[in-house]
Design a protein around this motif. Structure first.
Motif, PDB file in Angstrom:
ATOM      1  N   THR A  52       0.831  -1.205   0.000  1.00 22.60           N
ATOM      2  CA  THR A  52       0.000   0.000   0.000  1.00 22.60           C
ATOM      3  C   THR A  52       0.863   1.252   0.000  1.00 22.60           C
ATOM      4  N   LEU A  78      -9.411   6.329  -2.658  1.00 16.34           N
ATOM      5  CA  LEU A  78      -9.912   5.012  -3.069  1.00 16.34           C
ATOM      6  C   LEU A  78      -9.201   3.892  -2.315  1.00 16.34           C
ATOM      7  N   TYR A  82     -11.077   1.309   0.220  1.00 22.58           N
ATOM      8  CA  TYR A  82     -10.950  -0.144   0.086  1.00 22.58           C
ATOM      9  C   TYR A  82     -10.539  -0.783   1.408  1.00 22.58           C
ATOM     10  N   GLU A  86     -12.881  -3.419   3.222  1.00 22.59           N
ATOM     11  CA  GLU A  86     -12.419  -4.803   3.144  1.00 22.59           C
ATOM     12  C   GLU A  86     -11.408  -5.165   4.218  1.00 22.59           C
TER      13      GLU A  86
END
Length: 160
Positions: A52, A78, A82, A86
């Motif tokens: 990430t 975004l 996410y 998640e």
């Protein structure tokens, strides 16, 4: 009511499965949305945090190079969205890669209620195993795990 995925540690961990069980809540992780890297590091998702971080740096570099610097915060948003949505599935996937197995899914209002339901259910399963007569089937077919419901974007197989 919240849904909790119960993950049991591998047998080699040296702990009783019910003592070391981890409850992963399915839902939105607000701190994962606000600070995704810190959230991932807190939950020991090291490789995912590194990926990430690298993707965020790459987005910044590409945005600077192409002159679309205004798009970089939107793309970072975004990534944060996410992780917020998640986060539970990411934790379950990391535990599964580490050798943990999914015991099942419990619906409860609080984590304490989920723990109680799990302990009662695990105790019932242990009593059934002790009271069941020992039979050996010479040609028993391997048990196929039932397909379960999917939480989020990743599929969780049924109780093994």
């Amino acid at each position: 009511m919240a849904i909790h995925v119960v993950m049991e540690p591998p047998v080699s961990a040296g702990k009783n499965a019910s003592e070391g069980a981890v409850f992963v809540r399915d839902g939105f992780y607000f701190f994962g949305f606000i600070a995704p890297l810190l959230w991932m590091l807190w939950h020991r998702l090291w490789v995912l945090a590194a990926v990430t971080f690298a993707v965020t740096l790459a987005l910044g570099a590409v945005g600077e190079w192409s002159g679309l610097i205004a798009a970089v915060p939107l793309l970072s948003l975004l990534i944060s969205l996410y992780v917020g949505l998640e986060g539970g599935a990411l934790r379950v996937a990391a535990l599964r890669r580490a050798g943990w197995r999914q015991w099942g899914v419990i619906e409860a209002d609080t984590i304490e209620a989920a723990e109680l339901r799990y302990l009662y259910a695990a105790d019932d399963v242990a009593e059934e195993k002790l009271s069941a007569p020992m039979t050996i089937a010479p040609t028993a077919a391997p048990r196929q795990p039932p397909s379960g419901a999917a939480l989020g974007l990743l599929h969780y197989p049924g109780r093994n």
